[in-house]
Structures are given as C-alpha cells and as structure tokens.
Design a protein around this motif. Structure first.
Motif, PDB file in Angstrom:
ATOM      1  N   PRO A 217       0.811  -1.229   0.000  1.00 16.81           N
ATOM      2  CA  PRO A 217       0.000   0.000   0.000  1.00 16.81           C
ATOM      3  C   PRO A 217       0.845   1.279   0.000  1.00 16.81           C
ATOM      4  O   PRO A 217       0.543   2.228  -0.731  1.00 16.81           O
ATOM      5  CB  PRO A 217      -0.831  -0.110   1.280  1.00 16.81           C
ATOM      6  CG  PRO A 217      -0.891  -1.571   1.575  1.00 16.81           C
ATOM      7  CD  PRO A 217       0.435  -2.116   1.114  1.00 16.81           C
ATOM      8  N   ASP A 218       1.916   1.285   0.779  1.00 19.68           N
ATOM      9  CA  ASP A 218       2.769   2.480   0.811  1.00 19.68           C
ATOM     10  C   ASP A 218       3.519   2.642  -0.511  1.00 19.68           C
ATOM     11  O   ASP A 218       3.659   3.761  -1.011  1.00 19.68           O
ATOM     12  CB  ASP A 218       3.755   2.401   1.980  1.00 19.68           C
ATOM     13  CG  ASP A 218       4.558   3.682   2.118  1.00 19.68           C
ATOM     14  OD1 ASP A 218       3.933   4.751   2.344  1.00 19.68           O
ATOM     15  OD2 ASP A 218       5.800   3.628   1.975  1.00 19.68           O
TER      16      ASP A 218
ATOM     17  N   LEU B  63       2.482   1.689  -3.489  1.00 18.06           N
ATOM     18  CA  LEU B  63       1.512   2.220  -4.455  1.00 18.06           C
ATOM     19  C   LEU B  63       1.314   3.715  -4.267  1.00 18.06           C
ATOM     20  O   LEU B  63       1.277   4.477  -5.243  1.00 18.06           O
ATOM     21  CB  LEU B  63       0.176   1.504  -4.311  1.00 18.06           C
ATOM     22  CG  LEU B  63       0.105   0.089  -4.855  1.00 18.06           C
ATOM     23  CD1 LEU B  63      -1.191  -0.574  -4.433  1.00 18.06           C
ATOM     24  CD2 LEU B  63       0.231   0.101  -6.365  1.00 18.06           C
ATOM     25  N   ARG B  64       1.185   4.142  -3.026  1.00 12.62           N
ATOM     26  CA  ARG B  64       1.005   5.565  -2.742  1.00 12.62           C
ATOM     27  C   ARG B  64       2.204   6.367  -3.262  1.00 12.62           C
ATOM     28  O   ARG B  64       2.048   7.401  -3.920  1.00 12.62           O
ATOM     29  CB  ARG B  64       0.826   5.777  -1.237  1.00 12.62           C
ATOM     30  CG  ARG B  64       0.637   7.241  -0.841  1.00 12.62           C
ATOM     31  CD  ARG B  64       0.738   7.452   0.660  1.00 12.62           C
ATOM     32  NE  ARG B  64       2.008   7.043   1.233  1.00 12.62           N
ATOM     33  CZ  ARG B  64       3.158   7.718   1.126  1.00 12.62           C
ATOM     34  NH1 ARG B  64       3.207   8.835   0.442  1.00 12.62           N
ATOM     35  NH2 ARG B  64       4.260   7.269   1.694  1.00 12.62           N
ATOM     36  N   ARG B  65       3.408   5.863  -3.001  1.00  8.45           N
ATOM     37  CA  ARG B  65       4.621   6.573  -3.422  1.00  8.45           C
ATOM     38  C   ARG B  65       4.762   6.595  -4.942  1.00  8.45           C
ATOM     39  O   ARG B  65       5.169   7.606  -5.523  1.00  8.45           O
ATOM     40  CB  ARG B  65       5.841   5.931  -2.760  1.00  8.45           C
ATOM     41  CG  ARG B  65       5.875   6.204  -1.259  1.00  8.45           C
ATOM     42  CD  ARG B  65       6.895   5.373  -0.505  1.00  8.45           C
ATOM     43  NE  ARG B  65       8.255   5.619  -0.948  1.00  8.45           N
ATOM     44  CZ  ARG B  65       9.311   4.971  -0.461  1.00  8.45           C
ATOM     45  NH1 ARG B  65       9.157   4.054   0.494  1.00  8.45           N
ATOM     46  NH2 ARG B  65      10.512   5.249  -0.902  1.00  8.45           N
TER      47      ARG B  65
ATOM     48  N   LYS C 299       2.242   6.451  -7.141  1.00 15.54           N
ATOM     49  CA  LYS C 299       1.221   7.382  -7.640  1.00 15.54           C
ATOM     50  C   LYS C 299       1.632   8.831  -7.421  1.00 15.54           C
ATOM     51  O   LYS C 299       1.240   9.712  -8.178  1.00 15.54           O
ATOM     52  CB  LYS C 299      -0.117   7.112  -6.964  1.00 15.54           C
ATOM     53  CG  LYS C 299      -0.769   5.842  -7.462  1.00 15.54           C
ATOM     54  CD  LYS C 299      -2.067   5.576  -6.728  1.00 15.54           C
ATOM     55  CE  LYS C 299      -2.702   4.282  -7.186  1.00 15.54           C
ATOM     56  NZ  LYS C 299      -3.943   3.986  -6.476  1.00 15.54           N
ATOM     57  N   ALA C 300       2.465   9.078  -6.396  1.00 15.78           N
ATOM     58  CA  ALA C 300       2.949  10.432  -6.117  1.00 15.78           C
ATOM     59  C   ALA C 300       4.137  10.803  -7.007  1.00 15.78           C
ATOM     60  O   ALA C 300       4.640  11.913  -6.927  1.00 15.78           O
ATOM     61  CB  ALA C 300       3.333  10.555  -4.645  1.00 15.78           C
TER      62      ALA C 300
END
Length: 110
Positions: free
Chosen positions: A74-75, A77-79, A81-82
């Motif tokens: 999850p982290d 993916l967040r990174r 996408k950022a």
C-alpha cells in the motif's frame, strides 16, 4: 537490480516483458525467467485491485510459491502514484524490496 555480471542478460531479457500475455502460465514463466536471468533468490508481481485483494505472484528459489502481498505494497503504491519511480524498503536478512510501476503504453498510474 541485476547482479552486475548479469546486466547484459537482464537487458537481453527485457523485451520479453513487452509481449501481450493473456495466459497465466505464460506470465508465471516470464516471471520465473526474469528471476533466473537476474540471479535473484526471490521476486514477485503484485496487481492491485480496486475493490478486491491484489493478485500476487511470488518466485522463491526458482519456483512459484503462494505468498501474501508484502506489507509495503500500500505504501509503495502511494509513493508510485505520487511520482516516485522505484520505492525501496529494507527486508529481513539484509534483502531489499524494490517496487516499480508496470503499465500499458498510453495509460497512467490510476
């Protein structure tokens, strides 16, 4: 990253990732070949689902094994996408988990 002595083999293998694969067994063979070419003890592929659990494929010592998605997914993916291209995490035993986005041409990261 491939071990430096395997860099030319890894670069030669890279076009295999560009094929359109629809058969799950062919995709597993592709992942197994990548792990072998790069001389990795393990590697994996995570396909996140919007409203379902992710699809996880894991190679351990040259064989496909059932395994849950790493806790870092999850982290990562967040990174990604950022805009971070390759988030990495330290794993037990001195290993490193590296994540990267693989996406069809012309489509952004959702």
């Amino acid at each position: 990253m491939p071990i430096s002595g395997r860099l030319s083999a890894a670069l030669a293998y890279t076009p295999n990732w560009w094929r359109e694969i629809t058969d799950p067994a062919a995709f597993e063979a592709l992942l197994l070949g990548w792990a072998e070419t790069c001389n990795w003890r393990s590697c994996g592929f995570v396909w996140p689902g919007e409203s379902s659990p992710p699809v996880v494929l894991t190679v351990e010592r040259g064989a496909m094994v059932p395994a849950p998605a790493p806790l870092e997914v999850p982290d990562a993916l967040r990174r990604i996408k950022a805009g971070e291209p390759h988030p990495t995490y330290s794993a037990p035993g001195g290993a490193t988990r590296a994540f990267a986005s693989i996406q069809p041409s012309g489509r952004g990261v959702a």
